[in-house]
Motif scaffolding. Sequence first.
Motif, PDB file in Angstrom:
ATOM      1  N   THR A  75       1.952   2.317  -3.468  1.00 45.88           N
ATOM      2  CA  THR A  75       0.967   2.681  -4.490  1.00 45.88           C
ATOM      3  C   THR A  75       1.042   4.170  -4.810  1.00 45.88           C
ATOM      4  O   THR A  75       1.529   4.981  -4.008  1.00 45.88           O
ATOM      5  CB  THR A  75      -0.460   2.349  -4.025  1.00 45.88           C
ATOM      6  OG1 THR A  75      -0.783   3.142  -2.869  1.00 45.88           O
ATOM      7  CG2 THR A  75      -0.615   0.866  -3.700  1.00 45.88           C
ATOM      8  N   ALA A 133      -7.363  -1.296  -3.706  1.00 48.87           N
ATOM      9  CA  ALA A 133      -5.989  -1.492  -4.154  1.00 48.87           C
ATOM     10  C   ALA A 133      -5.746  -2.992  -4.210  1.00 48.87           C
ATOM     11  O   ALA A 133      -6.168  -3.731  -3.309  1.00 48.87           O
ATOM     12  CB  ALA A 133      -4.996  -0.839  -3.204  1.00 48.87           C
ATOM     13  N   ALA A 170      -7.202  -4.443  -0.764  1.00 48.43           N
ATOM     14  CA  ALA A 170      -7.386  -3.463   0.305  1.00 48.43           C
ATOM     15  C   ALA A 170      -8.581  -2.601  -0.077  1.00 48.43           C
ATOM     16  O   ALA A 170      -8.658  -2.094  -1.202  1.00 48.43           O
ATOM     17  CB  ALA A 170      -6.143  -2.602   0.476  1.00 48.43           C
ATOM     18  N   LEU A 178       0.817  -1.211   0.000  1.00 44.07           N
ATOM     19  CA  LEU A 178       0.000   0.000   0.000  1.00 44.07           C
ATOM     20  C   LEU A 178       0.852   1.263   0.000  1.00 44.07           C
ATOM     21  O   LEU A 178       0.544   2.237  -0.687  1.00 44.07           O
ATOM     22  CB  LEU A 178      -0.930  -0.003   1.214  1.00 44.07           C
ATOM     23  CG  LEU A 178      -2.108  -0.969   1.123  1.00 44.07           C
ATOM     24  CD1 LEU A 178      -2.770  -1.143   2.476  1.00 44.07           C
ATOM     25  CD2 LEU A 178      -3.113  -0.482   0.098  1.00 44.07           C
TER      26      LEU A 178
END
Length: 228
Positions: A18, A59, A112, A15
């Motif tokens: 990203t 995500a 996510a 994450l």
Amino acid sequence: MNKILKINHRDREVLQSTALMSGLNPALQKRIMDTIAVSSHESRDMLFREGTEADCFYAVLSGYVRLFRLSKEGREADIGIFGPGEIFGECAMFLGSTYTFNAQAAESVMLARFDMSKMRLIMREEPELAMSMLNIMARHLNDARENVANDRLHTAPQRVANYLLELSRANGNGASTFRLPFQKSLLAGKLGLAPEALSRAFSLLRNSGVSIRGRMVQISDAEALRKI
């Protein structure tokens, strides 16, 4: 069927890499992380359907997700394939809170989930996050325009050749042998081709030094491939 899981160290690393999170300050990253739910889905699970109410975007942590549209006759048209570290579904936050396409797990995936109402609240207070969201949507818009241009300017063999060359570079300075990241049916959709058109393109590329066995690809003459 999906399972709700706790976010772990690896998930946090994905994450943080990203486009949404990488440019944010640590305190803001933590605030967003505290709102995220992680879920696992089996291959072919539907994540959401076109026209349904949108309450979250996603995500990809592992695996691949397929976005597509359906015609009235039931024909499918792929819009995109999203893999680890990529965001999808975010545009629904600004388009009347309904999804404008269908999303399906192309294989077993870990996702996510970002709650849209919570993300809207944070965006109002944190311009950094608003800019990150704009950056993602601008990238997606540019990708869509590139896809339209490729569809109109390049033949099926050229599209496949260009994709294989990109994969070759991504696998390490022009690797001559590498594996397709997903099955050929997904690749066909990603390149805007019918499965039979993809098969014909692979056959034609044999004359340019491309060998395909299952998902393994070998390129013996990259220069010939560039000249397709």
